[in-house]
Scaffold this motif. Structure first.
Motif, PDB file in Angstrom:
ATOM      1  N   HIS A 137       7.650 -15.288  11.586  1.00  0.00           N
ATOM      2  CA  HIS A 137       6.482 -15.716  12.358  1.00  0.00           C
ATOM      3  C   HIS A 137       5.523 -14.553  12.621  1.00  0.00           C
ATOM      4  N   ILE A 138       6.046 -13.355  12.807  1.00  0.00           N
ATOM      5  CA  ILE A 138       5.149 -12.202  12.972  1.00  0.00           C
ATOM      6  C   ILE A 138       4.354 -11.973  11.687  1.00  0.00           C
ATOM      7  N   ARG A 139       5.040 -11.976  10.538  1.00  0.00           N
ATOM      8  CA  ARG A 139       4.335 -11.768   9.267  1.00  0.00           C
ATOM      9  C   ARG A 139       3.344 -12.898   8.999  1.00  0.00           C
ATOM     10  N   PHE A 140       3.714 -14.114   9.388  1.00  0.00           N
ATOM     11  CA  PHE A 140       2.817 -15.253   9.203  1.00  0.00           C
ATOM     12  C   PHE A 140       1.529 -15.058  10.022  1.00  0.00           C
ATOM     13  N   LEU A 167      21.861 -13.339  27.490  1.00  0.00           N
ATOM     14  CA  LEU A 167      20.510 -12.808  27.667  1.00  0.00           C
ATOM     15  C   LEU A 167      19.906 -12.379  26.329  1.00  0.00           C
ATOM     16  N   THR A 168      20.732 -11.808  25.467  1.00  0.00           N
ATOM     17  CA  THR A 168      20.235 -11.376  24.155  1.00  0.00           C
ATOM     18  C   THR A 168      19.748 -12.569  23.339  1.00  0.00           C
ATOM     19  N   LEU A 169      20.561 -13.625  23.283  1.00  0.00           N
ATOM     20  CA  LEU A 169      20.156 -14.812  22.527  1.00  0.00           C
ATOM     21  C   LEU A 169      18.948 -15.492  23.176  1.00  0.00           C
ATOM     22  N   ALA A 170      18.908 -15.493  24.512  1.00  0.00           N
ATOM     23  CA  ALA A 170      17.764 -16.104  25.199  1.00  0.00           C
ATOM     24  C   ALA A 170      16.480 -15.339  24.884  1.00  0.00           C
ATOM     25  N   TRP A 206      11.248 -15.637  21.963  1.00  0.00           N
ATOM     26  CA  TRP A 206      10.234 -15.123  21.043  1.00  0.00           C
ATOM     27  C   TRP A 206      10.048 -16.019  19.827  1.00  0.00           C
ATOM     28  N   VAL A 207      11.119 -16.660  19.388  1.00  0.00           N
ATOM     29  CA  VAL A 207      10.975 -17.616  18.278  1.00  0.00           C
ATOM     30  C   VAL A 207      10.022 -18.737  18.690  1.00  0.00           C
ATOM     31  N   ALA A 208      10.220 -19.263  19.890  1.00  0.00           N
ATOM     32  CA  ALA A 208       9.380 -20.370  20.361  1.00  0.00           C
ATOM     33  C   ALA A 208       7.929 -19.919  20.540  1.00  0.00           C
ATOM     34  N   LEU A 209       7.731 -18.756  21.171  1.00  0.00           N
ATOM     35  CA  LEU A 209       6.365 -18.278  21.423  1.00  0.00           C
ATOM     36  C   LEU A 209       5.619 -17.988  20.116  1.00  0.00           C
TER      37      LEU A 209
END
Length: 267
Positions: free
Chosen positions: A164-167, A235-238, A243-246
Protein backbone atom coordinates in the motif's frame (compact mmCIF):
# COMPACT_ATOMS: atom_id res chain seq x y z
CA UNK A 1 -19.11 -13.46 -6.62
CA UNK A 2 -17.30 -16.77 -7.15
CA UNK A 3 -16.18 -15.58 -10.58
CA UNK A 4 -14.74 -12.39 -9.06
CA UNK A 5 -12.87 -14.33 -6.38
CA UNK A 6 -11.62 -16.77 -9.00
CA UNK A 7 -10.34 -13.86 -11.10
CA UNK A 8 -8.27 -12.45 -8.25
CA UNK A 9 -7.00 -15.91 -7.31
CA UNK A 10 -5.77 -16.39 -10.87
CA UNK A 11 -4.03 -13.00 -10.71
CA UNK A 12 -2.31 -14.13 -7.48
CA UNK A 13 -1.16 -17.36 -9.12
CA UNK A 14 -0.01 -15.40 -12.17
CA UNK A 15 2.08 -13.20 -9.87
CA UNK A 16 3.66 -16.31 -8.34
CA UNK A 17 4.44 -17.85 -11.74
CA UNK A 18 5.70 -14.54 -13.15
CA UNK A 19 8.40 -14.15 -10.52
CA UNK A 20 9.24 -17.86 -10.51
CA UNK A 21 10.50 -17.47 -14.08
CA UNK A 22 13.34 -15.14 -12.97
CA UNK A 23 15.44 -17.93 -11.42
CA UNK A 24 18.81 -16.31 -12.06
CA UNK A 25 17.61 -13.07 -10.46
CA UNK A 26 16.40 -15.05 -7.43
CA UNK A 27 19.78 -16.76 -7.05
CA UNK A 28 21.62 -13.46 -7.46
CA UNK A 29 19.33 -11.67 -5.00
CA UNK A 30 19.61 -14.44 -2.42
CA UNK A 31 23.40 -14.54 -2.75
CA UNK A 32 23.56 -10.76 -2.29
CA UNK A 33 21.35 -10.93 0.79
CA UNK A 34 23.55 -13.67 2.26
CA UNK A 35 26.72 -11.64 1.69
CA UNK A 36 25.22 -8.58 3.37
CA UNK A 37 23.91 -10.83 6.14
CA UNK A 38 27.41 -12.19 6.78
CA UNK A 39 28.82 -8.65 6.89
CA UNK A 40 26.18 -7.50 9.37
CA UNK A 41 26.65 -10.59 11.55
CA UNK A 42 30.41 -9.92 11.64
CA UNK A 43 30.01 -6.25 12.55
CA UNK A 44 27.35 -6.82 15.19
CA UNK A 45 29.23 -9.74 16.72
CA UNK A 46 32.28 -7.47 17.10
CA UNK A 47 30.08 -4.88 18.84
CA UNK A 48 28.80 -7.44 21.36
CA UNK A 49 32.29 -8.84 21.97
CA UNK A 50 33.50 -5.30 22.69
CA UNK A 51 30.66 -4.93 25.21
CA UNK A 52 31.42 -8.32 26.83
CA UNK A 53 28.11 -9.67 25.53
CA UNK A 54 25.94 -7.04 27.25
CA UNK A 55 22.52 -6.76 25.51
CA UNK A 56 21.58 -3.69 23.51
CA UNK A 57 17.99 -2.52 23.51
CA UNK A 58 16.81 -5.87 24.88
CA UNK A 59 18.68 -7.85 22.18
CA UNK A 60 21.47 -10.25 23.11
CA UNK A 61 23.92 -11.58 20.51
CA UNK A 62 21.88 -14.68 19.59
CA UNK A 63 18.68 -12.67 19.16
CA UNK A 64 20.54 -10.09 17.09
CA UNK A 65 21.98 -12.74 14.74
CA UNK A 66 18.50 -14.23 14.41
CA UNK A 67 17.24 -10.74 13.65
CA UNK A 68 19.80 -10.34 10.86
CA UNK A 69 18.86 -13.55 9.04
CA UNK A 70 15.15 -12.99 9.43
CA UNK A 71 15.55 -9.46 8.08
CA UNK A 72 17.64 -10.55 5.10
CA UNK A 73 15.12 -13.27 4.28
CA UNK A 74 12.12 -10.97 4.63
CA UNK A 75 13.65 -8.51 2.15
CA UNK A 76 12.59 -10.79 -0.70
CA UNK A 77 9.09 -11.08 0.73
CA UNK A 78 8.28 -7.52 1.79
CA UNK A 79 10.01 -5.91 -1.21
CA UNK A 80 11.08 -2.35 -0.38
CA UNK A 81 12.49 -1.77 -3.84
CA UNK A 82 9.81 -3.05 -6.21
CA UNK A 83 9.51 -2.09 -9.84
CA UNK A 84 8.04 1.18 -11.13
CA UNK A 85 5.56 -0.47 -13.48
CA UNK A 86 2.45 1.35 -12.24
CA UNK A 87 4.19 4.74 -12.10
CA UNK A 88 5.49 4.23 -15.66
CA UNK A 89 2.04 3.24 -16.92
CA UNK A 90 0.57 6.37 -15.34
CA UNK A 91 3.27 8.52 -16.90
CA UNK A 92 2.79 6.97 -20.35
CA UNK A 93 -1.01 7.01 -20.14
CA UNK A 94 -1.30 3.22 -20.41
CA UNK A 95 -3.01 3.20 -17.01
CA UNK A 96 -6.21 4.20 -18.81
CA UNK A 97 -6.35 0.66 -20.19
CA UNK A 98 -6.01 -0.72 -16.66
CA UNK A 99 -8.73 1.56 -15.33
CA UNK A 100 -11.13 0.49 -18.08
CA UNK A 101 -10.82 -3.20 -17.20
CA UNK A 102 -13.63 -4.85 -15.19
CA UNK A 103 -11.64 -5.09 -11.97
CA UNK A 104 -10.57 -3.07 -9.00
CA UNK A 105 -7.10 -1.85 -9.94
CA UNK A 106 -5.89 -1.66 -6.32
CA UNK A 107 -7.11 -5.18 -5.54
CA UNK A 108 -5.71 -6.62 -8.78
CA UNK A 109 -2.25 -5.16 -8.17
CA UNK A 110 -2.38 -6.35 -4.56
CA UNK A 111 -3.16 -9.90 -5.68
CA UNK A 112 -0.22 -9.84 -8.09
CA UNK A 113 2.02 -8.62 -5.26
CA UNK A 114 0.78 -11.36 -2.93
CA UNK A 115 1.80 -13.90 -5.57
CA UNK A 116 5.25 -12.31 -5.72
CA UNK A 117 5.51 -12.38 -1.92
CA UNK A 118 4.47 -16.04 -1.81
CA UNK A 119 7.25 -16.97 -4.20
CA UNK A 120 9.72 -14.81 -2.24
CA UNK A 121 8.74 -16.65 0.95
CA UNK A 122 9.57 -20.01 -0.61
CA UNK A 123 12.56 -19.09 -2.74
CA UNK A 124 14.32 -16.45 -0.65
CA UNK A 125 13.12 -16.43 2.95
CA UNK A 126 13.28 -20.15 3.77
CA UNK A 127 16.82 -20.74 2.37
CA UNK A 128 18.24 -17.81 4.35
CA UNK A 129 16.38 -18.85 7.49
CA UNK A 130 17.86 -22.36 7.10
CA UNK A 131 21.34 -20.94 6.56
CA UNK A 132 21.15 -18.80 9.68
CA UNK A 133 19.75 -21.63 11.79
CA UNK A 134 22.34 -24.19 10.63
CA UNK A 135 25.54 -22.19 10.84
CA UNK A 136 24.94 -19.47 13.45
CA UNK A 137 23.49 -19.15 16.95
CA UNK A 138 19.76 -18.96 16.39
CA UNK A 139 16.80 -18.22 18.64
CA UNK A 140 13.82 -20.38 17.82
CA UNK A 141 10.39 -19.43 19.21
CA UNK A 142 9.75 -20.79 22.69
CA UNK A 143 6.05 -21.39 21.95
CA UNK A 144 5.95 -22.51 18.28
CA UNK A 145 2.21 -23.26 18.19
CA UNK A 146 1.51 -19.61 18.94
CA UNK A 147 4.50 -17.84 17.43
CA UNK A 148 4.62 -19.47 13.99
CA UNK A 149 0.98 -18.67 13.06
CA UNK A 150 1.42 -15.18 14.52
CA UNK A 151 4.62 -14.72 12.51
CA UNK A 152 2.86 -15.72 9.28
CA UNK A 153 0.03 -13.28 10.01
CA UNK A 154 2.52 -10.56 10.88
CA UNK A 155 4.51 -11.22 7.68
CA UNK A 156 1.30 -11.02 5.63
CA UNK A 157 0.53 -7.67 7.27
CA UNK A 158 4.07 -6.50 6.47
CA UNK A 159 3.55 -7.37 2.80
CA UNK A 160 0.23 -5.50 2.78
CA UNK A 161 1.73 -2.39 4.39
CA UNK A 162 4.64 -2.42 1.94
CA UNK A 163 2.32 -2.82 -1.04
CA UNK A 164 0.00 0.00 0.00
CA UNK A 165 2.89 2.40 0.60
CA UNK A 166 4.35 1.66 -2.85
CA UNK A 167 0.87 1.95 -4.36
CA UNK A 168 0.42 5.41 -2.82
CA UNK A 169 3.85 6.53 -4.00
CA UNK A 170 3.14 5.38 -7.55
CA UNK A 171 -0.22 7.16 -7.57
CA UNK A 172 1.57 10.47 -7.02
CA UNK A 173 2.53 10.20 -10.72
CA UNK A 174 -1.00 11.38 -11.52
CA UNK A 175 -0.05 14.77 -10.09
CA UNK A 176 3.75 14.86 -10.27
CA UNK A 177 3.95 13.20 -13.71
CA UNK A 178 7.38 11.88 -12.72
CA UNK A 179 7.44 10.39 -9.23
CA UNK A 180 10.90 8.82 -9.40
CA UNK A 181 12.27 11.29 -6.86
CA UNK A 182 9.61 10.42 -4.28
CA UNK A 183 9.98 6.69 -4.89
CA UNK A 184 13.77 6.76 -4.71
CA UNK A 185 13.66 8.78 -1.47
CA UNK A 186 11.43 6.09 0.02
CA UNK A 187 13.80 3.38 -1.18
CA UNK A 188 16.71 5.09 0.56
CA UNK A 189 15.12 5.72 3.95
CA UNK A 190 12.28 3.19 4.09
CA UNK A 191 14.29 0.04 4.79
CA UNK A 192 16.47 1.77 7.40
CA UNK A 193 13.46 3.15 9.26
CA UNK A 194 11.88 -0.31 9.09
CA UNK A 195 14.89 -1.78 10.92
CA UNK A 196 16.87 -3.41 8.12
CA UNK A 197 20.37 -2.43 9.27
CA UNK A 198 19.87 -2.72 13.04
CA UNK A 199 16.87 -3.31 15.30
CA UNK A 200 14.94 -0.12 15.94
CA UNK A 201 15.48 -0.64 19.68
CA UNK A 202 19.10 0.41 19.01
CA UNK A 203 17.80 3.86 18.06
CA UNK A 204 17.58 6.71 20.59
CA UNK A 205 14.42 6.76 22.68
CA UNK A 206 13.05 9.84 20.92
CA UNK A 207 13.50 8.19 17.49
CA UNK A 208 11.73 5.03 18.64
CA UNK A 209 8.87 7.12 20.00
CA UNK A 210 8.48 8.85 16.64
CA UNK A 211 8.72 5.66 14.57
CA UNK A 212 5.92 4.00 16.54
CA UNK A 213 3.55 6.45 14.86
CA UNK A 214 4.77 5.54 11.36
CA UNK A 215 4.12 2.43 9.23
CA UNK A 216 7.84 1.64 8.81
CA UNK A 217 8.25 -0.76 11.80
CA UNK A 218 5.24 -2.74 10.55
CA UNK A 219 7.20 -3.88 7.49
CA UNK A 220 10.21 -5.51 9.17
CA UNK A 221 10.67 -4.82 12.86
CA UNK A 222 7.21 -6.05 13.87
CA UNK A 223 7.31 -9.51 12.19
CA UNK A 224 10.82 -10.13 13.53
CA UNK A 225 9.77 -9.06 17.02
CA UNK A 226 6.93 -11.56 16.79
CA UNK A 227 9.38 -14.35 15.88
CA UNK A 228 11.97 -13.57 18.57
CA UNK A 229 9.20 -12.78 21.07
CA UNK A 230 10.25 -9.24 21.89
CA UNK A 231 7.43 -6.91 22.94
CA UNK A 232 3.70 -7.53 23.23
CA UNK A 233 2.28 -9.83 20.53
CA UNK A 234 -1.28 -8.36 20.56
CA UNK A 235 0.03 -4.78 20.41
CA UNK A 236 2.43 -5.63 17.59
CA UNK A 237 -0.28 -7.22 15.46
CA UNK A 238 -2.70 -4.39 16.30
CA UNK A 239 -0.10 -1.85 15.14
CA UNK A 240 0.27 -3.65 11.82
CA UNK A 241 -3.46 -4.14 11.25
CA UNK A 242 -4.09 -0.46 11.99
CA UNK A 243 -1.62 0.61 9.32
CA UNK A 244 -2.96 -1.90 6.81
CA UNK A 245 -6.44 -0.43 7.24
CA UNK A 246 -5.28 3.21 7.11
CA UNK A 247 -3.04 2.75 4.07
CA UNK A 248 -5.62 0.69 2.17
CA UNK A 249 -8.24 3.39 2.76
CA UNK A 250 -5.80 6.11 1.73
CA UNK A 251 -4.99 4.20 -1.46
CA UNK A 252 -8.69 3.83 -2.27
CA UNK A 253 -9.34 7.54 -1.76
CA UNK A 254 -6.28 8.62 -3.74
CA UNK A 255 -7.14 6.27 -6.61
CA UNK A 256 -10.69 7.65 -6.75
CA UNK A 257 -9.28 11.18 -6.87
CA UNK A 258 -6.86 10.17 -9.60
CA UNK A 259 -9.64 8.60 -11.69
CA UNK A 260 -11.69 11.80 -11.43
CA UNK A 261 -8.62 13.74 -12.55
CA UNK A 262 -8.21 11.50 -15.59
CA UNK A 263 -11.88 11.90 -16.52
CA UNK A 264 -11.73 15.69 -16.12
CA UNK A 265 -8.71 15.80 -18.37
CA UNK A 266 -10.57 13.75 -20.97
CA UNK A 267 -8.14 10.82 -20.74
Amino acid sequence: MCAVIGCYLRITLAGFHRFSTYRQAVVAGTATNIVFGLIKVGILTAVYVARDGAPIGGYDLTTTITYVWLGQGLLGVVDFWGDDELAERIRSGDVVVDLSRPWNLQAALLCGDLGRAGFGLVARFIPQLALGALFFPFRWPGDPWVVWPAFLISTACAVLVSFHIRFLLHLTSFWLLDSRGVINLYRIVGATLAGLEVPLSYFPDWAQAVLVFTPFPAMLQDPINVFVQVGSLPLTLAHQLLWVALLAAAGRLLLDGAVRKVVVQGG
